[in-house]
Scaffold this motif. Structure first.
Motif, PDB file in Angstrom:
ATOM      1  N   GLY A  27      -9.211 -74.592  10.354  1.00  0.00           N
ATOM      2  CA  GLY A  27      -9.722 -74.616  11.715  1.00  0.00           C
ATOM      3  C   GLY A  27      -9.660 -73.254  12.372  1.00  0.00           C
ATOM      4  N   ARG A  28      -9.166 -73.239  13.580  1.00  0.00           N
ATOM      5  CA  ARG A  28      -9.105 -72.001  14.355  1.00  0.00           C
ATOM      6  C   ARG A  28      -7.973 -71.097  13.885  1.00  0.00           C
ATOM      7  NH1 ARG A  28     -10.700 -73.376  20.457  1.00  0.00           N
ATOM      8  NH2 ARG A  28     -12.467 -74.681  19.959  1.00  0.00           N
ATOM      9  N   VAL A  29      -8.195 -69.801  14.068  1.00  0.00           N
ATOM     10  CA  VAL A  29      -7.187 -68.806  13.712  1.00  0.00           C
ATOM     11  C   VAL A  29      -6.927 -67.954  14.946  1.00  0.00           C
ATOM     12  CG1 VAL A  29      -6.604 -66.862  12.229  1.00  0.00           C
ATOM     13  CG2 VAL A  29      -7.962 -68.766  11.312  1.00  0.00           C
ATOM     14  N   ALA A  30      -5.663 -67.931  15.375  1.00  0.00           N
ATOM     15  CA  ALA A  30      -5.232 -67.071  16.484  1.00  0.00           C
ATOM     16  C   ALA A  30      -4.446 -65.917  15.881  1.00  0.00           C
ATOM     17  CB  ALA A  30      -4.357 -67.858  17.456  1.00  0.00           C
ATOM     18  N   VAL A  31      -4.868 -64.698  16.165  1.00  0.00           N
ATOM     19  CA  VAL A  31      -4.212 -63.503  15.628  1.00  0.00           C
ATOM     20  C   VAL A  31      -3.533 -62.765  16.766  1.00  0.00           C
ATOM     21  CG1 VAL A  31      -4.540 -61.320  14.416  1.00  0.00           C
ATOM     22  CG2 VAL A  31      -5.930 -63.308  13.793  1.00  0.00           C
ATOM     23  N   ILE A  32      -2.246 -62.486  16.583  1.00  0.00           N
ATOM     24  CA  ILE A  32      -1.490 -61.743  17.583  1.00  0.00           C
ATOM     25  C   ILE A  32      -1.280 -60.330  17.068  1.00  0.00           C
ATOM     26  CG2 ILE A  32       0.665 -61.602  18.878  1.00  0.00           C
ATOM     27  CD1 ILE A  32       0.951 -64.655  18.104  1.00  0.00           C
ATOM     28  N   THR A  33      -1.804 -59.371  17.802  1.00  0.00           N
ATOM     29  CA  THR A  33      -1.596 -57.968  17.465  1.00  0.00           C
ATOM     30  C   THR A  33      -1.967 -57.110  18.667  1.00  0.00           C
ATOM     31  OG1 THR A  33      -2.070 -56.158  15.924  1.00  0.00           O
ATOM     32  CG2 THR A  33      -3.890 -57.641  16.438  1.00  0.00           C
ATOM     33  N   ASN A  34      -1.265 -56.025  18.817  1.00  0.00           N
ATOM     34  CA  ASN A  34      -1.628 -55.053  19.832  1.00  0.00           C
ATOM     35  C   ASN A  34      -1.889 -53.690  19.191  1.00  0.00           C
ATOM     36  OD1 ASN A  34       0.958 -54.404  19.176  1.00  0.00           O
ATOM     37  ND2 ASN A  34       1.844 -54.862  21.159  1.00  0.00           N
ATOM     38  N   ASP A  35      -1.874 -53.657  17.862  1.00  0.00           N
ATOM     39  CA  ASP A  35      -2.147 -52.431  17.116  1.00  0.00           C
ATOM     40  C   ASP A  35      -3.639 -52.367  16.804  1.00  0.00           C
ATOM     41  OD1 ASP A  35      -2.622 -50.848  14.593  1.00  0.00           O
ATOM     42  OD2 ASP A  35      -0.489 -50.418  14.875  1.00  0.00           O
ATOM     43  N   ILE A  36      -4.301 -51.342  17.277  1.00  0.00           N
ATOM     44  CA  ILE A  36      -5.746 -51.214  17.122  1.00  0.00           C
ATOM     45  C   ILE A  36      -6.158 -51.153  15.645  1.00  0.00           C
ATOM     46  CG2 ILE A  36      -5.791 -48.697  17.362  1.00  0.00           C
ATOM     47  CD1 ILE A  36      -8.428 -51.097  18.725  1.00  0.00           C
ATOM     48  N   TRP A  37      -5.342 -50.525  14.785  1.00  0.00           N
ATOM     49  CA  TRP A  37      -5.707 -50.387  13.378  1.00  0.00           C
ATOM     50  C   TRP A  37      -5.554 -51.704  12.629  1.00  0.00           C
ATOM     51  CZ3 TRP A  37      -8.686 -46.582  12.729  1.00  0.00           C
ATOM     52  CH2 TRP A  37      -8.523 -45.424  13.489  1.00  0.00           C
TER      53      TRP A  37
END
Length: 119
Positions: free
Chosen positions: A73-83
């Motif tokens: 289903g849905r995928v939530a990605v947590i990141t604050n790193d632009i790369w």
């Protein structure tokens, strides 16, 4: 290093330091097991503490996503790193996966839980 926890909607996965092929194999097994329990499991993928990943892992990820592109289903990605975000977006161009990006885990989990109740 990888941490995987089952949730009502699917899985919470946190990656720390380097994401290796062995870590991916653990993730792959957990995803397939979750698929046995939930029709289209959602995934919260926390990359906020990820520093790097190996090329062999990236190649396996692309193969796995292509083989199972309609299995989750849905995928939530947590990141604050632009790369890291750029790498995740580039890999999603090669599959039908279109994750939603968040800066913190609370909002990501709220989104998954809210969408879980609508189904």
């Amino acid at each position: 290093m990888i941490s995987i926890r089952e949730q009502s909607y699917g899985l919470n996965v946190a990656l720390y330091n380097e994401f290796t092929l062995d870590d991916f194999r653990q993730l792959e097994a957990a995803l397939l097991e979750s698929k046995q329990k939930i029709h289209l499991p959602d995934v919260l993928l926390d990359l906020s503490m990820l520093k790097d990943f190996t090329i062999d892992m990236a190649m396996e990820q692309i193969k796995f996503l292509n083989q199972h592109e309609n299995d989750f289903g849905r995928v939530a990605v947590i990141t604050n790193d632009i790369w890291i975000k750029l790498g995740a977006r580039l890999s999603s161009l090669l599959t039908n996966q279109h994750p939603k990006y968040f800066d913190d885990a609370t909002k990501a989990q709220e989104w998954l839980l809210a969408s879980n109740f609508r189904q």
